[in-house]
Design a protein around this motif. Structure first.
Motif: not given
Length: 404
Positions: A34, A38, A99, A213, A291-292, A294-297
């Motif tokens: 990820d 990014d 983060d 999250s 999803s919150r 990780s946006v890659h989930t």
């Protein structure tokens, strides 16, 4: 080209591959991939035995996006994969950045400037894992992350194949006079700079990630509020698999509710539908949380159809549950208006209104109670009028804003 270099060789004290260690339901290797994505890496090279399942899973994932993922066994194989003009982003085996740390690294990498990130020799990471966070000089240790010129990799061919690629690259980078950048203290706090060998720190990081999250919730949507509270207590394993299980179970219960209502047991059917919709809500809140985090989930495609499928089944239950409606336009029209207007009203920008009109389990619960007292049709009409009033107020507000 920016190329990421990761590895899946080192193991924890329990004999588990660091790369396969799970953090909030996802592998450490997935988190490293990820980060590479990014910061704009177009190719990922992973040192590993290709038989490892998680490495293969990440390879399929990356190749599915059209990018390149190469699995190599030693550093002698990468000479043909890296050109001198490339930039090589190196991550220590098993290192996961939070983060704050990811933002720090990303900001330094955006300009394609070469850096070797460093931490103090007195830091707990340096003292606890000296063979991983190697000493650079008397005051500093490697922080486990570096952006090196591609030319450094050419010299790897001069070393024996059994050498450790990360350590060799670090030394080659230092010899090439790549500058060191100290990691900011706030990036090292609260397990933001985490090695997968520290199980206690992994546990703390999981708890913190889930807490930070959690989707925004309001008591105006009582069932969603309760569902979010329940999901927040799930373990990472249940969080990962709970979405699919809850979705399947909830939809089955909704179908059973429609059958029960069709057999003339409208009250029981509506009550069962409320339970089924709540189980589906658990799935929806779990997906939102994942999803919150990780946006890659990756969310299974079937879960994206949950909302329309649940709404359609709820409408069917309402149609079948009516025993007093004698005219078919009323029999079919009122439930369609009720669910349709609620769906549109649930798109409101006001969070509390959106939570209320989108709370299907609560609505079905109210309808089941009204059916007990024989006023289901009247309550649906009042509910529809309330949604219509809300939409009219929204339209009036938007019109006033556009005129001003």
């Amino acid at each position: 080209m920016r190329i990421a270099l990761i590895s899946a060789f080192k193991r924890t004290n329990l004999g588990e591959l660091r790369a396969e260690t799970e953090l909030v339901g996802r592998s450490v290797l997935a988190w490293q991939v990820d980060l590479a994505l990014d910061i704009g890496c177009e190719r990922i090279i992973c040192f590993s035995d290709s038989s490892h399942g998680e490495v293969i899973a990440q390879q399929r994932r990356i190749e599915g996006t059209g990018l390149a993922f190469h699995v190599v066994r030693n550093h002698l194989q990468i000479a043909s994969l890296v050109r001198p003009e490339d930039y090589v982003f190196v991550q220590l085996d098993g290192l996961v950045l939070g983060d704050v740390a990811r933002e720090l690294v990303g900001a330094r990498c955006e300009a394609d400037e070469t850096h070797i990130f460093a931490i103090s020799a007195s830091h707990s990471l340096s003292n606890s894992f000296p063979t991983d966070f190697e000493r650079i000089d008397k005051d500093s240790h490697w922080a486990g992350v570096a952006l090196l010129p591609g030319a450094c990799t050419a010299a790897l061919e001069d070393f024996p194949g059994e050498g450790e690629a990360m350590s060799l690259l670090l030394r080659l980078g230092l010899q090439a006079r790549v500058g060191c950048a100290d990691v900011a203290p706030n990036a090292l706090e609260n397990d933001n700079w985490l090695l997968a060998s520290d199980n206690e720190a992994l546990g703390r990081r999981e708890d913190a990630a889930i807490r930070s999250s959690l989707p925004q919730i309001s008591w105006s949507g009582p069932s969603a509020f309760v569902a979010t509270k329940i999901v927040s207590t799930w373990s990472p394993l249940r969080l990962r698999s709970g979405s699919e299980i809850s979705a399947g179970l909830g939809l089955v219960v909704m179908v059973v509710a429609a059958v029960i209502a069709g057999l003339g047991q409208g009250i029981v059917g509506l009550g069962t539908a409320a339970i089924g919709a709540f189980v589906v809500s658990l799935s929806a809140q779990s997906v939102a949380l994942r999803s919150r985090i990780s946006v890659h989930t990756e969310i299974p495609a079937i879960l994206r159809w949950l909302t329309p499928a649940t709404g359609g089944l709820a409408t069917a239950v309402l149609i079948l549950a009516q025993t007093g409606a004698s005219h078919w336009p009323v029999h079919f029209g009122i439930p369609l208006l009720t669910m349709g207007l609620a769906w549109v009203a649930g798109m409101d920008s006001n969070f509390r209104l959106r939570a209320f009109w989108g709370d299907l389990p609560f609505h079905l619960g109210v309808f089941s109670i009204s059916a007990v007292f024989g006023v289901l049709l009247e309550v649906m009409i009042l509910f529809s009028l309330g949604a219509l009033l809300q939409l009219m107020m929204r339209a009036r507000t938007q019109s006033a804003k556009s005129r001003s």
